[in-house]
Design an enzyme around this catalytic site. Sequence first.
Site, PDB file in Angstrom:
ATOM      1  N   THR A 152      -2.889  -1.634  -0.793  1.00 17.17           N
ATOM      2  CA  THR A 152      -3.147  -0.505  -1.688  1.00 17.17           C
ATOM      3  C   THR A 152      -3.660  -1.060  -3.013  1.00 17.17           C
ATOM      4  OG1 THR A 152      -0.776  -0.436  -2.231  1.00 17.17           O
ATOM      5  CG2 THR A 152      -1.583   1.142  -0.603  1.00 17.17           C
ATOM      6  N   LYS A 178       2.311  -6.317   2.379  1.00 16.04           N
ATOM      7  CA  LYS A 178       1.592  -5.733   1.257  1.00 16.04           C
ATOM      8  C   LYS A 178       2.616  -5.254   0.241  1.00 16.04           C
ATOM      9  CE  LYS A 178       0.869  -2.019   0.264  1.00 16.04           C
ATOM     10  NZ  LYS A 178       1.522  -1.137  -0.786  1.00 16.04           N
ATOM     11  N   THR A 189      10.780  -5.127   0.646  1.00 13.87           N
ATOM     12  CA  THR A 189       9.817  -4.492  -0.232  1.00 13.87           C
ATOM     13  C   THR A 189       8.622  -3.953   0.500  1.00 13.87           C
ATOM     14  OG1 THR A 189       8.507  -4.733  -2.210  1.00 13.87           O
ATOM     15  CG2 THR A 189       8.558  -6.593  -0.743  1.00 13.87           C
ATOM     16  N   GLU A 275       1.282  -5.574  -9.935  1.00 10.02           N
ATOM     17  CA  GLU A 275       0.188  -4.819 -10.551  1.00 10.02           C
ATOM     18  C   GLU A 275      -0.059  -5.275 -11.987  1.00 10.02           C
ATOM     19  OE1 GLU A 275       0.480  -0.694  -7.988  1.00 10.02           O
ATOM     20  OE2 GLU A 275       1.524  -0.817  -9.915  1.00 10.02           O
ATOM     21  N   ASN A 401      -1.089   2.377 -13.090  1.00  9.54           N
ATOM     22  CA  ASN A 401      -0.193   3.436 -12.640  1.00  9.54           C
ATOM     23  C   ASN A 401      -0.454   4.777 -13.318  1.00  9.54           C
ATOM     24  OD1 ASN A 401       1.919   2.441 -10.595  1.00  9.54           O
ATOM     25  ND2 ASN A 401       1.668   0.748 -12.045  1.00  9.54           N
ATOM     26  N   SER A 406      -5.725   9.166  -9.064  1.00 10.91           N
ATOM     27  CA  SER A 406      -7.129   9.492  -9.269  1.00 10.91           C
ATOM     28  C   SER A 406      -8.037   8.286  -9.064  1.00 10.91           C
ATOM     29  CB  SER A 406      -7.334  10.051 -10.686  1.00 10.91           C
ATOM     30  OG  SER A 406      -6.829   9.175 -11.658  1.00 10.91           O
TER      31      SER A 406
END
Length: 406
Positions: A152, A178, A189, A275, A401, A406
């Site tokens: 992702t 992932k 996780t 991230e 985040n 979007s």
Amino acid sequence: MKVIDGGVTAPIGYQAAGIQAGIKKDKKDMALVYSESPCEAAGVFTRNLVQAAPVKWDRMVVQSGAKCHAVVVNSGVANACTGEEGMGYCKDTCDEAAKVLGIPADSVLVASTGVIGFQLPMDKLLPGISILKDHLGSAREDAHEAATAIMTTDTVPKETAVQVEIGGKTVTVAGMCKGSGMIHPNMCTMLCFLTTDANISKELLQKALSKDVEDTFNMISVDGDTSTNDTVLVLANGQSGCPRIETEGEDYDTFYAAFHQVMETLCKKIAGDGEGCTALFEVKVVGADSREQARTLAKSIVTSSLTKAAIYGHDANWGRILCAMGYSGASFDPEKVDIYFESENGKLKIVENGTATDYSEEKATEILSASAVTAIADVKMGEESATAWGCDLTHEYVSINADYRS
């Protein structure tokens, strides 16, 4: 033990594929892992009370004792908070995979990752299973395609494989995973899939997984959020021809060492790809009087937002580490703690017996500027230790985040 260049197809008898089915725009979004012969299956799952439909489904399959052949994975939509309709989609996926692959429906496991609250686009997912079958292969690239399709916000696919010898036979353990955000396991996780050609009983396979996850996936954190979809699945098809492992002993220990190597490597890949992160942050607590004390302290440090921000800023703000230890709930004497920073750029003791040493701020900044940074806390109470993994906290984490849907 030998580390090899491989993914989930490295053990004998496994095939994989990754394709774009149209669930996501312009990205691969479906993967299939398939064993030609039936496998013993083990799994561990999220402890979040809000659990995605695939988590509930796979738990039922694993606990039923059914032999498994395949795992169907989609990215883009999590199939979480989708009610009975979401559970029905799990059944529909398994039924379609059974028809396409010619295997029992109860031998299929499913997994999803992506946005919560949306129903799966079954008009894309079900046809995708036939496309996956047509792309199945046992080559290295096939494993890589599958690892890419489950991503992702990950920036890189995450794979590893190792080999050991058991009873004169080469046994391979491999895996892909992932995870980049919503990472704070209370079990494991996000998504992780391991394959092995070891001949091992279901009971010992589950025991190995349940035990090892406490020192690997349960010891990583990116942002403190435990996902609704956390799943680790292990398949063992026995195709190596090694003697069957049904009791603990030398063969089990050899298998477990390989299994742990794969698990630890994968969990560190997740932590290091958090991230927006710029550095893997490793925390070692040593000199503890119990393993539980060491784990509690290590996880408190690695999850501290202030400490993570300091790592991003290459700032040796050791007070944040000691503070995180203090609110962890574990008992220790702050006036006996030593703290070190370490990386490829050197090692520096910055705290001795609870107070700062006469360390060089310039050297500390140099050490903290590496892509992998370790903080070591010695509480001087015993011989136990634990390691936790996380990452720094950056501006980019918020950006990712804020715009996720979007």
